[in-house]
Write an enzyme that holds these catalytic residues in place. Structure first.
Site, PDB file in Angstrom:
ATOM      1  N   GLU A 427       0.827  -1.216   0.000  1.00  0.00           N
ATOM      2  CA  GLU A 427       0.000   0.000   0.000  1.00  0.00           C
ATOM      3  C   GLU A 427       0.858   1.262   0.000  1.00  0.00           C
ATOM      4  OE1 GLU A 427      -2.969  -0.302   3.087  1.00  0.00           O
ATOM      5  OE2 GLU A 427      -3.916  -2.018   2.107  1.00  0.00           O
ATOM      6  N   GLU A 503      -4.197  -8.883   0.121  1.00  0.00           N
ATOM      7  CA  GLU A 503      -4.730  -8.695   1.472  1.00  0.00           C
ATOM      8  C   GLU A 503      -6.238  -8.753   1.357  1.00  0.00           C
ATOM      9  OE1 GLU A 503      -2.043  -5.759   3.539  1.00  0.00           O
ATOM     10  OE2 GLU A 503      -3.927  -5.340   4.571  1.00  0.00           O
TER      11      GLU A 503
END
Ligand code: GAL
Length: 831
Positions: A427, A503
């Site tokens: 991220e 994720e």
């Protein structure tokens, strides 16, 4: 010293070496190689700033003596006002470690170095008052040459200062020299740290080509004539291949040598049969060994296909993965092999075959565990690049250190057969930048240069930004965090990419806690989340079922990596808030101090969600039922009952009476979305079965049927009042090595041995004999009792006590007492 310059053909080297022995590299031949030494014992520790803590003459006689690995933060205390995102524990401040040691005069011609597998963080190291070096990144291993500063035959003192900063992590990082330390006494000619790189470019059932690239260092000031002998051994220690090569290595230089060895009828490293081989690299001078270096490796092929996903040894393997942070719950971050092994065994029992080391390089022990258990791993380097997520994050060090950290991570881990990808980021905020692709390319190129055999990946969480800004096209495999409903669209627009859920889910729950109605998952008063596992989490969360469905709909996906396998210290979402007065610290939701995300709690006890994953990821018939059946005061009221199974049908029997069978996939369950709605509100799951049952004390029992036959069952009985303490060790016999652990589950039971599912009784422990109590826990995210106390309240009827062996064989006696209850004692043998 005379050095004979020779040019010798490989075939005659062994014969000739005897003849020239007397006139070449003679100092090497006097001392056989010394194995690397465990350098963990007899350290001194001081928590706080010390003026000139590196000074040889400093009086450290009052410092605390301890054995590494050590995590000072786990010792606590939890403190109101400190950042709950890092666990409310003292993870920042200054800490000093010192160790006094002697090196015999006979080692004067050795190359002496110290290797740290990781120190948290901002480490600075001195030897005998001289500054040796530093390493800011807490997750990377490093080594320093001590040779020029050693006082041979006298006292030496190594000093390490750590200074982790506040607001430097989004989760509990721990603090201290939390991984293993080794001292190396090498001959001047030796194989340095991470000195082999083993690949298997060609593998068939009949034969494998094993390439071993070895680095040899000559620290002498004269040219060296050496022989490198590489021997491969199978899992039984049988030699399966060997090759030797003569080499000339210039003074004060290193040489890389490639050797290729054929192994006949190789046994593959695979998820089901994780067979390991060993390469033994010997360096000989004048026929005498000057170094021996051992590397474990596996023979396997991996490939990644845009349509077929992940292929291991020619077979498609769907990745049933978990993300994990590096703490070991109540044991903190101080690395312990058994603690890691237990975590991954519990994961494997849930059906896990893959791990993402979110969001940093793991301990070497974790990769050893995965090699041995057969779990494939994505090793991740960074949570931040240049743009930080926390005020004192890795971004401060990125420019100076990223290349070294990334290369070192790969060099350290590249022989592990379990490692299948290098993740260069999670991220990362550069996703939203127009030229974010440039840095992605730079990091990607480093990985390819360092290890061309494995693909790179990133876990992206924005969509479509990484595609628009072209970062997604710079890595080999595209990971998406929390976009199950977009896999199809992403793939349609980018048919050539290899895609997976890096994720997923991020649902939260508390073990054994149930709120009625199901919609009331979130409960500010208790700081707990109900285990009906509807939809509570951060705004991006969704139930596991939605990901199961997305994976089934999109078979090109490699699979998923659920957030997270175990609850971890820190990040107590959804009880996590900050106000302006706390300078970015999450403090509002005290005492929530650890995460609620996982299907397994911080102590390692399965929550109900564990069985939901098991029902999707395993084949051995299983069935699970929830909630517990102790609803005093709710007699006659409706209680929702859920069943999870991998069988075809489930029959529910309440108080001896059948409520009929339900068929999995046909009889679906509505999951309401009260706290955060999953895209459109109500979500219907074909992965769960449910009934509404009027409560009367007694029992609920589920029977799983496969092809019409009863193959699995589980029963939960209404418990009477707590009567006794039950103890169950995961292993009743452990090694007497001062490291091994036994994890003992403590249960509060009624007089008929039923678990009391809401019991909170306090249990006191007394540990005697050849072991010590090292941790207690109960999985309650809000408990602020020390993890090192000798007592614990149970949470939903359970707690955990962990004992460690001493180095003396014998017995560890664990006595558990609780007011008003029948006590219990258990013996763990050590040998
Ligand atoms: C993700 C992040 C993880 C964790 C998770 C919680 O966005 O990558 O580190 O914070 O959210 O849902």
């Amino acid at each position: 010293m005379n050095t004979v310059k020779r040019s010798i053909k490989i075939s005659i080297i062994l014969l000739v070496s005897l003849v020239v022995m007397s006139c070449s590299n003679t100092e090497e031949t006097k001392t056989p190689p010394i194995p690397d030494q465990d350098f963990n014992e007899d350290w001194l520790f001081f928590k706080g700033s010390v003026d000139s803590g590196e000074n040889v003459t400093l009086d450290d006689s009052n410092w605390r003596k301890l054995t590494l690995p050590h995590d000072w933060a786990i010792e606590g205390p939890f403190k109101k006002g400190s950042d709950l995102r890092t666990g409310g524990l003292p993870v920042h401040g200054v800490g000093w470690y010192r160790k006094h040691f002697n090196i015999d005069k006979s080692h004067q011609n050795k190359q002496i170095s110290i290797e740290f597998d990781g120190a948290m963080n901002n480490s600075k190291v001195w030897l005998n008052g001289t500054y040796i070096g530093e390493r800011p990144f807490g997750y990377i291993g490093f080594e320093f040459d001590l040779t020029p500063y050693i006082n041979f035959g006298g006292d030496n003192v190594i000093a390490v200062q750590l200074s982790p900063e506040d607001l430097s992590s989004r989760w509990y990082p721990g603090a201290g020299i939390y991984r293993n330390v080794r001292l190396k006494l090498n001959n001047a000619i030796h194989i340095p740290q991470w000195g082999t790189y083993i690949t298997t470019p060609k593998v068939t059932d009949q034969q494998a080509t094993v390439n071993v690239e070895t680095t040899i260092k000559n620290a002498n000031s004269s040219t060296a004539e050496v022989v490198l002998e590489t021997t491969l051994k199978d899992k039984n220690g049988k030699i399966v291949g060997a090759v030797s090569v003569p080499l000339t290595i210039n003074e004060s230089s290193e040489k890389n040598v490639e050797q290729s060895i054929k192994v006949i009828n190789p046994e593959r490293w695979d998820i089901k049969s994780p067979t390991l081989y060993t390469a033994i690299s010997k360096v000989l001078v004048n026929g005498q060994e000057v170094d021996v270096f051992t590397s474990e490796f596996g023979i396997r092929t991996i490939s990644f296909d845009a349509n077929d996903g992940f292929i291991l040894n020619g077979n498609k393997v769907e990745l049933n993965g978990v993300c994990m942070h590096h703490d070991q719950g109540p044991l903190g971050t101080a690395i312990n092999y058994r603690a890691k092994e237990r975590q991954m065994q519990i994961m494997q029992s849930m059906g896990v075959n893959a791990l993402r080391t979110s969001h940093n390089p793991p301990s070497p022990e974790l990769l050893q565990v995965c090699d041995r258990l057969g779990i494939v791993v994505i090793v991740e380097a960074f949570d931040e690049w240049k743009k930080g997520k926390v005020p004192n994050g890795y971004n401060k060090h990125f420019d100076k250190w990223h290349e070294k950290d990334l290369r070192d991570m790969i060099r350290r881990d590249h022989n592990h057969p379990s490692v299948i990808m290098w993740s260069i980021g999670n991220e990362i905020l550069e996703q939203s930048e127009k030229d974010g692709w440039k840095l992605t390319k730079h990091l990607n190129d480093i990985c390819h240069d360092q290890d061309p055999t494995r693909p790179t990946t990133i876990g992206f969480n924005y969509y479509p930004a990484p595609f628009v800004n072209k970062l997604a096209y710079q890595v080999d495999v595209v990971g998406m965090n929390y976009w199950p409903l977009s896999y199809k669209e992403i793939k349609e627009q980018n048919p050539d990419i290899i895609l997976y859920g890096s994720e997923t889910s991020s649902l939260t729950s508390s073990r054994g806690v149930y709120h009625h109605p199901i919609e009331a998952e979130f409960q500010k008063e208790t700081h707990h989340v109900s285990s009906y596992d509807a939809i509570v989490g951060p705004p991006w969360a969704y139930p596991p079922d939605a990901e199961f469905d997305a994976q089934e709909q999109n078979p090109f996906s490699l699979g998923e990596f659920m957030w997270t396998g175990f609850d971890y210290l820190g990040e107590p979402t959804p009880y996590a808030g900050k106000d302006n007065s706390t300078h970015g610290r999450w403090t509002l939701d005290w005492p929530s101090r650890s995460s609620y995300f996982a299907p397994v709690d911080l102590a390692g006890f399965p929550k109900d969600r564990y069985y939901l994953y098991q029902s999707q990821w395993t084949a051995e018939p299983m069935v699970h039922v929830l909630p517990h059946w102790n609803w005093e005061g709710k007699e006659g009221k409706t209680i929702p009952v859920y069943a999870y199974t991998n069988c075809d049908e489930v029959e529910l029997i309440v108080n001896g009476k059948s409520l009929g069978r339900k068929v999995k996939g046909v009889d679906t369950t509505d999951i309401p979305a009260e706290f955060h709605d999953f895209k459109k509100g109500m979500y219907t799951s074909k992965y769960r079965l449910s009934w509404n049952v009027p409560y009367h004390p007694g029992s609920i029992k589920v029977i799983g049927y496969k092809n019409g036959k009863a193959v699995a069952e589980k029963e939960i009985k209404t418990a009477q009042s707590p009567a006794k303490v039950e103890l169950l060790a995961d292993r009743n016999e452990i090694n007497a090595d001062g490291k091994d652990l036994s994890f003992i589950t403590v249960k509060i039971q009624d007089k008929f041995d039923a678990l009391c599912p809401t019991a909170t009784n306090k249990v006191n422990f007394k540990v005697t004999g050849e072991g010590t109590l090292v941790a207690v826990g109960n999985g309650d995210q809000t408990a602020i009792t020390s993890f090192q106390a000798n007592y614990r309240d149970t949470f939903s009827g359970l707690c955990l006590v962990v004992v460690k062996s001493t180095k003396k064989a014998g017995e560890i006696k664990i006595e558990a007492t609780s007011d008003g209850l029948e006590s219990n004692t258990i013996i763990v043998k050590t040998k």
